[in-house]
Structure formats: C-alpha cells, structure tokens
Write a protein that holds these residues in place. Sequence first.
Motif, PDB file in Angstrom:
ATOM      1  N   THR A 266      85.857 -69.566 -19.430  1.00  0.00           N
ATOM      2  CA  THR A 266      85.471 -68.720 -20.565  1.00  0.00           C
ATOM      3  C   THR A 266      86.274 -67.423 -20.423  1.00  0.00           C
ATOM      4  OG1 THR A 266      83.292 -69.718 -20.565  1.00  0.00           O
ATOM      5  CG2 THR A 266      83.428 -67.526 -21.529  1.00  0.00           C
ATOM      6  N   PRO A 267      86.710 -66.777 -21.515  1.00  0.00           N
ATOM      7  CA  PRO A 267      87.572 -65.593 -21.399  1.00  0.00           C
ATOM      8  C   PRO A 267      87.081 -64.566 -20.365  1.00  0.00           C
ATOM      9  CG  PRO A 267      87.331 -66.206 -23.692  1.00  0.00           C
ATOM     10  CD  PRO A 267      86.419 -67.123 -22.910  1.00  0.00           C
ATOM     11  N   PRO A 268      87.947 -64.215 -19.409  1.00  0.00           N
ATOM     12  CA  PRO A 268      87.506 -63.323 -18.322  1.00  0.00           C
ATOM     13  C   PRO A 268      87.106 -61.933 -18.781  1.00  0.00           C
ATOM     14  CG  PRO A 268      89.879 -63.764 -18.198  1.00  0.00           C
ATOM     15  CD  PRO A 268      89.334 -64.678 -19.232  1.00  0.00           C
ATOM     16  N   ALA A 269      87.747 -61.415 -19.831  1.00  0.00           N
ATOM     17  CA  ALA A 269      87.386 -60.064 -20.300  1.00  0.00           C
ATOM     18  C   ALA A 269      85.946 -60.056 -20.813  1.00  0.00           C
ATOM     19  CB  ALA A 269      88.338 -59.626 -21.411  1.00  0.00           C
ATOM     20  N   LEU A 270      85.581 -61.125 -21.506  1.00  0.00           N
ATOM     21  CA  LEU A 270      84.210 -61.202 -22.019  1.00  0.00           C
ATOM     22  C   LEU A 270      83.227 -61.387 -20.865  1.00  0.00           C
ATOM     23  CD1 LEU A 270      84.567 -63.359 -25.272  1.00  0.00           C
ATOM     24  CD2 LEU A 270      84.735 -60.892 -24.977  1.00  0.00           C
ATOM     25  N   GLN A 271      83.598 -62.212 -19.909  1.00  0.00           N
ATOM     26  CA  GLN A 271      82.702 -62.430 -18.752  1.00  0.00           C
ATOM     27  C   GLN A 271      82.410 -61.107 -18.045  1.00  0.00           C
ATOM     28  OE1 GLN A 271      83.085 -65.676 -16.028  1.00  0.00           O
ATOM     29  NE2 GLN A 271      84.607 -66.713 -17.285  1.00  0.00           N
ATOM     30  N   ASN A 272      83.454 -60.322 -17.793  1.00  0.00           N
ATOM     31  CA  ASN A 272      83.228 -59.095 -17.029  1.00  0.00           C
ATOM     32  C   ASN A 272      82.475 -58.042 -17.840  1.00  0.00           C
ATOM     33  OD1 ASN A 272      84.267 -60.305 -14.816  1.00  0.00           O
ATOM     34  ND2 ASN A 272      86.319 -59.403 -15.016  1.00  0.00           N
ATOM     35  N   ALA A 273      82.691 -58.051 -19.146  1.00  0.00           N
ATOM     36  CA  ALA A 273      81.925 -57.127 -19.994  1.00  0.00           C
ATOM     37  C   ALA A 273      80.442 -57.529 -19.994  1.00  0.00           C
ATOM     38  CB  ALA A 273      82.480 -57.134 -21.413  1.00  0.00           C
ATOM     39  N   VAL A 274      80.175 -58.814 -19.994  1.00  0.00           N
ATOM     40  CA  VAL A 274      78.785 -59.281 -19.963  1.00  0.00           C
ATOM     41  C   VAL A 274      78.154 -58.930 -18.607  1.00  0.00           C
ATOM     42  CG1 VAL A 274      77.324 -61.354 -19.968  1.00  0.00           C
ATOM     43  CG2 VAL A 274      79.119 -61.085 -21.700  1.00  0.00           C
ATOM     44  N   ALA A 275      78.951 -58.997 -17.551  1.00  0.00           N
ATOM     45  CA  ALA A 275      78.442 -58.609 -16.219  1.00  0.00           C
ATOM     46  C   ALA A 275      77.988 -57.151 -16.263  1.00  0.00           C
ATOM     47  CB  ALA A 275      79.534 -58.797 -15.167  1.00  0.00           C
ATOM     48  N   PHE A 276      78.807 -56.321 -16.872  1.00  0.00           N
ATOM     49  CA  PHE A 276      78.466 -54.900 -17.019  1.00  0.00           C
ATOM     50  C   PHE A 276      77.167 -54.761 -17.826  1.00  0.00           C
ATOM     51  CE2 PHE A 276      78.806 -51.212 -19.864  1.00  0.00           C
ATOM     52  CZ  PHE A 276      78.878 -50.184 -18.934  1.00  0.00           C
ATOM     53  N   GLY A 277      77.070 -55.528 -18.887  1.00  0.00           N
ATOM     54  CA  GLY A 277      75.879 -55.478 -19.742  1.00  0.00           C
ATOM     55  C   GLY A 277      74.622 -55.913 -19.006  1.00  0.00           C
ATOM     56  N   LEU A 278      74.703 -56.984 -18.267  1.00  0.00           N
ATOM     57  CA  LEU A 278      73.513 -57.496 -17.559  1.00  0.00           C
ATOM     58  C   LEU A 278      72.976 -56.475 -16.564  1.00  0.00           C
ATOM     59  CD1 LEU A 278      74.391 -61.261 -16.888  1.00  0.00           C
ATOM     60  CD2 LEU A 278      72.532 -60.391 -18.311  1.00  0.00           C
ATOM     61  N   ASN A 279      73.881 -55.622 -16.058  1.00  0.00           N
ATOM     62  CA  ASN A 279      73.446 -54.620 -15.080  1.00  0.00           C
ATOM     63  C   ASN A 279      72.829 -53.382 -15.725  1.00  0.00           C
ATOM     64  OD1 ASN A 279      74.226 -56.116 -12.848  1.00  0.00           O
ATOM     65  ND2 ASN A 279      76.349 -55.409 -12.974  1.00  0.00           N
ATOM     66  N   LYS A 280      72.706 -53.380 -17.038  1.00  0.00           N
ATOM     67  CA  LYS A 280      72.106 -52.216 -17.707  1.00  0.00           C
ATOM     68  C   LYS A 280      70.663 -52.022 -17.240  1.00  0.00           C
ATOM     69  CE  LYS A 280      74.632 -51.779 -22.014  1.00  0.00           C
ATOM     70  NZ  LYS A 280      74.776 -50.317 -22.011  1.00  0.00           N
ATOM     71  N   ASP A 281      70.204 -50.767 -17.393  1.00  0.00           N
ATOM     72  CA  ASP A 281      68.865 -50.466 -16.870  1.00  0.00           C
ATOM     73  C   ASP A 281      67.767 -51.071 -17.761  1.00  0.00           C
ATOM     74  OD1 ASP A 281      68.769 -48.844 -19.077  1.00  0.00           O
ATOM     75  OD2 ASP A 281      69.017 -46.982 -17.967  1.00  0.00           O
ATOM     76  N   ASP A 282      66.542 -50.966 -17.270  1.00  0.00           N
ATOM     77  CA  ASP A 282      65.410 -51.591 -17.954  1.00  0.00           C
ATOM     78  C   ASP A 282      65.230 -51.078 -19.379  1.00  0.00           C
ATOM     79  OD1 ASP A 282      65.037 -52.960 -15.678  1.00  0.00           O
ATOM     80  OD2 ASP A 282      63.228 -51.895 -15.018  1.00  0.00           O
ATOM     81  N   LEU A 283      65.640 -49.821 -19.600  1.00  0.00           N
ATOM     82  CA  LEU A 283      65.485 -49.216 -20.918  1.00  0.00           C
ATOM     83  C   LEU A 283      66.220 -50.019 -21.996  1.00  0.00           C
ATOM     84  CD1 LEU A 283      64.092 -46.706 -22.033  1.00  0.00           C
ATOM     85  CD2 LEU A 283      66.306 -45.525 -21.906  1.00  0.00           C
ATOM     86  N   PHE A 284      67.388 -50.516 -21.657  1.00  0.00           N
ATOM     87  CA  PHE A 284      68.162 -51.305 -22.620  1.00  0.00           C
ATOM     88  C   PHE A 284      67.357 -52.528 -23.059  1.00  0.00           C
ATOM     89  CE2 PHE A 284      70.567 -55.204 -23.185  1.00  0.00           C
ATOM     90  CZ  PHE A 284      71.228 -54.907 -24.373  1.00  0.00           C
ATOM     91  N   TYR A 285      66.784 -53.208 -22.085  1.00  0.00           N
ATOM     92  CA  TYR A 285      66.040 -54.443 -22.391  1.00  0.00           C
ATOM     93  C   TYR A 285      64.761 -54.126 -23.168  1.00  0.00           C
ATOM     94  CZ  TYR A 285      69.338 -56.746 -19.310  1.00  0.00           C
ATOM     95  OH  TYR A 285      70.501 -57.239 -18.764  1.00  0.00           O
ATOM     96  N   GLU A 286      64.147 -53.002 -22.818  1.00  0.00           N
ATOM     97  CA  GLU A 286      62.933 -52.577 -23.507  1.00  0.00           C
ATOM     98  C   GLU A 286      63.246 -52.213 -24.965  1.00  0.00           C
ATOM     99  OE1 GLU A 286      60.172 -53.061 -22.364  1.00  0.00           O
ATOM    100  OE2 GLU A 286      58.814 -51.788 -23.504  1.00  0.00           O
ATOM    101  N   ASP A 287      64.376 -51.528 -25.161  1.00  0.00           N
ATOM    102  CA  ASP A 287      64.789 -51.151 -26.527  1.00  0.00           C
ATOM    103  C   ASP A 287      65.048 -52.386 -27.381  1.00  0.00           C
ATOM    104  OD1 ASP A 287      64.621 -48.499 -26.119  1.00  0.00           O
ATOM    105  OD2 ASP A 287      66.777 -48.119 -25.933  1.00  0.00           O
ATOM    106  N   LEU A 288      65.677 -53.387 -26.786  1.00  0.00           N
ATOM    107  CA  LEU A 288      65.976 -54.619 -27.523  1.00  0.00           C
ATOM    108  C   LEU A 288      64.673 -55.253 -28.009  1.00  0.00           C
ATOM    109  CD1 LEU A 288      68.011 -56.939 -28.314  1.00  0.00           C
ATOM    110  CD2 LEU A 288      67.508 -57.952 -26.081  1.00  0.00           C
ATOM    111  N   ARG A 289      63.730 -55.329 -27.095  1.00  0.00           N
ATOM    112  CA  ARG A 289      62.433 -55.940 -27.392  1.00  0.00           C
ATOM    113  C   ARG A 289      61.698 -55.155 -28.499  1.00  0.00           C
ATOM    114  NH1 ARG A 289      57.517 -56.119 -25.918  1.00  0.00           N
ATOM    115  NH2 ARG A 289      57.517 -54.108 -24.889  1.00  0.00           N
ATOM    116  N   ILE A 290      61.660 -53.848 -28.316  1.00  0.00           N
ATOM    117  CA  ILE A 290      60.926 -53.004 -29.268  1.00  0.00           C
ATOM    118  C   ILE A 290      61.589 -53.035 -30.646  1.00  0.00           C
ATOM    119  CG2 ILE A 290      60.334 -50.593 -29.820  1.00  0.00           C
ATOM    120  CD1 ILE A 290      59.819 -50.254 -26.772  1.00  0.00           C
ATOM    121  N   SER A 291      62.908 -52.987 -30.650  1.00  0.00           N
ATOM    122  CA  SER A 291      63.573 -52.962 -31.955  1.00  0.00           C
ATOM    123  C   SER A 291      63.382 -54.293 -32.676  1.00  0.00           C
ATOM    124  CB  SER A 291      65.046 -52.558 -31.778  1.00  0.00           C
ATOM    125  OG  SER A 291      65.914 -53.559 -32.175  1.00  0.00           O
ATOM    126  N   MET A 292      63.461 -55.416 -31.957  1.00  0.00           N
ATOM    127  CA  MET A 292      63.255 -56.716 -32.613  1.00  0.00           C
ATOM    128  C   MET A 292      61.806 -56.870 -33.079  1.00  0.00           C
ATOM    129  SD  MET A 292      66.015 -58.375 -32.916  1.00  0.00           S
ATOM    130  CE  MET A 292      67.674 -58.100 -32.349  1.00  0.00           C
TER     131      MET A 292
END
Length: 389
Positions: A266-292
Amino acid sequence: MVKQANDVLSGFGTTIFEVMSKLAIKHKAINLGQGFPDEDGPDDVRRMAAKGLIEGPNQYPPMMGTTELRQAVTDANKRFYGIAVEPSTGVLITSGATEALADCMMALINPGDEVVLLEPLYDCYLPLVLRAGGVPKFVRLDPPHWELDPDRLRRAFSDKTKLVLLNNPMNPTGKVFSLEELEMLADIIIEHDAYAVCDEVYEHIVFGLSRHIPLATLPGMGDRTVRIGSAGKTFSLTGWKVGYITGADELIAKIAKAHQFVTFTTPPALQNAVAFGLNKDDLFYEDLRISMQSKRDFFKNGLRAIGFEAADCDGTYFLNVDISSIGFEGTDEEFCRLITTEAGVAAVPVSAFYASEGAKTNFVRFCFCKREDVLQDAIHRLEKFFAAK
Ligand code: PMP
Ligand code: GLN
C-alpha cells in the motif's frame, strides 16, 4: 464468441453505492446514500502524506506494511483495547479494509466451508465469500432494534462452519454489539472451533453509553480472531484505502499469503501518515465521536419533525428510517429512487443489504456524516417534498 467471465462475480449487479451515487449526481441530489464524510480528515495527517509523496520513500515498502504503521497499529490496539500484538508478525497493512476482507476470505476458506454472515450485510461480503468457494449461512437481524436472536444464530452453525464474518459496529444497521451478544457469539464460535473475522472499521464511531468491544478480547477468542480497521473511517479519508489486520501471528501469516499476491503493498506515504494519525491523543478520537454523534442527533431530530421514525443507531455513519412511518406504501427501493429524483436527496434501500429470500424492508439508510448545513438542506428538501404530497 467471447467466453463467459467468472460466474460468481458476473452474477452480481453494480453495487448499490455506485448506483445511487450516479443517480444522485444525475439529479443534483444531496448524496446521503454512499457513506463518506464531506469534510476531509485532519490537516496534519494530509500534510504528512503530501510530505511523504514529495520526499519519499515512494518505492515498495515491506509486504507486511511500513515499520511505522505496524508499530502505530500495535500501540493503538494496546491503548484502546489492551490487546497485545507483535508489530512484526501480528499486524498486516492492506489497501483498505476491503482488501483485508478479500485476503481473509481467500486465505481461510476452502470450497464447501460454511461462513456465518449476519444480515443486513455490507456489500462486498457475500461476493467475496462465494468467490472463495464458501457457503453462506445467514443470520437475519431486523429493524428497528437489530437484536441478535440466539436460535437463529445457532441454526446457522454446523460441523462445516469455518468462520463468522462479524461487522461491529455494523453497517448498515448502526448497531454496536453488546457484551452479552459477543459472549453468545464467542461461545458458539469456540464450540464449533471456527474463526472470527471482525470488520471493525467504525471502531471509533460509537455513541452515548455504547462501547466498542472487540470480539478478539473475549476469553478463548484471541487466537482465532482477526480484527480489521480502516484509516478511511478513523480519519475521514475514505479514498485513501489504508486498512490494517491484527491477530495471532499464525493467522496473520496465513492471511499475508493472500495479501502478497493481491496487492503486495500500500502506498508508503499514506501508511506513514496514518501512523502519525493513529498516534494522535485521546482528544482527537473523542472529537470524532462527539461530532458524529451530534450529526446523528441533528439529522434524526430533523427527520422526526417530518414524521419519520428511526431505527436504533449507536454507531457508524448511518441512520435507518422507517418509510411506512410517513405512510409511504411502495418499496424501499422505490422510495430511494423517488426522493433522489424528485426531492433531491439520495439514500440507500436497506433491502439491498439482505441476500436471503423474502428480505424486503421498509427501511432506508441515510448517511449523516455531513456538514450540518448540508443535513439541514436535506431535511428541508424532504420536508417540502412530503408536505406537497
Ligand atoms: N467494511 C465496512 C463495514 C464498510 O462500511 C466499509 C466502507 N467503507 C469497508 C469495509 C471498506 O473500507 P475501506 O474503504 O477501507 O476498504
Ligand atoms: N462503505 C460505504 C457505505 O457503506 C461505501 C463504500 C463503497 O462505495 N464501496 O456506504
């Protein structure tokens, strides 16, 4: 004369998502059919991908995925669910959850093996199972509460059961399986010595008091379960097609045998960007949940004001509404065509997600992961259309 293509796949029509999206474009309808957000996910994740595309690496990454992403998936499993996987052997990166599902079906099913599928089911499940030679055994869940009936479940199992394909949180229902339901599933899977392939792409889109519990965390399930995730859903970037499978080393090794011949990487640039994203803090995940959740509530309340009753929805992008609640007497498919062409709002008929006989429904699925002004516009259009009827 041209010889016939593969019988299994040629027997399927064009997927309902493509059909309704095309119709929506043709009629300039607001597309609440196919499930995709109308706002792209985090800026920093996208910048990271752009940087990777310019600076590289851009050549084949390792077949199992980049070291960065496999480590990030491992860390996310630990952080959210306490699941321990080996980054080098227990994680496989795929080109979306769709590829992950195809790999699992190809790797685990032998012709004649039975596969338990819960209806309504996501569009690619049945074709992939059948193409692998599997024999589907359906367990039907019905709106509006989508309960998992123990007798129906038991009847679907036999000595030939190879695996259960579970979508949790579940598209199109919006159902989040309870611990009791998962325990019932785990018991019967263990009793039949079967595998579980768990499509958990909506793992972070769960509302209210509901909690996402991976089936893999139940006693006795760790070694026989694989869990599939998708960056498309977690980062609102559905076009990226970066998926990840986690599980016991032995199972992942078997599935990698399919992956290496399907896409290999799978494209390496996308993989590494997703790695960065997965490491985001809990607030990011909480915001996603609340906004949806707030989008769900906004849309549900708007529809209720017009007279539509909605089925239970504790997660995902989707709300299913009962078309008979406003007195519509045609089929769910007719309803979707009507509102797309005449009211300017597209939805998907829920019957399209049932494969077994006699599965007509009076429910249609709306995708609510849209900006509030777009949802408001859709509500207005529906209100105006039905007021004139
Ligand atoms: N499984 C389910 C239940 C889905 O709704 C989707 C749709 N996005 C997928 C799998 C496919 O995910 P991906 O785009 O990562 O292939
Ligand atoms: N997952 C999306 C949905 O359920 C559609 C993805 C697709 O079009 N294949 O609407």
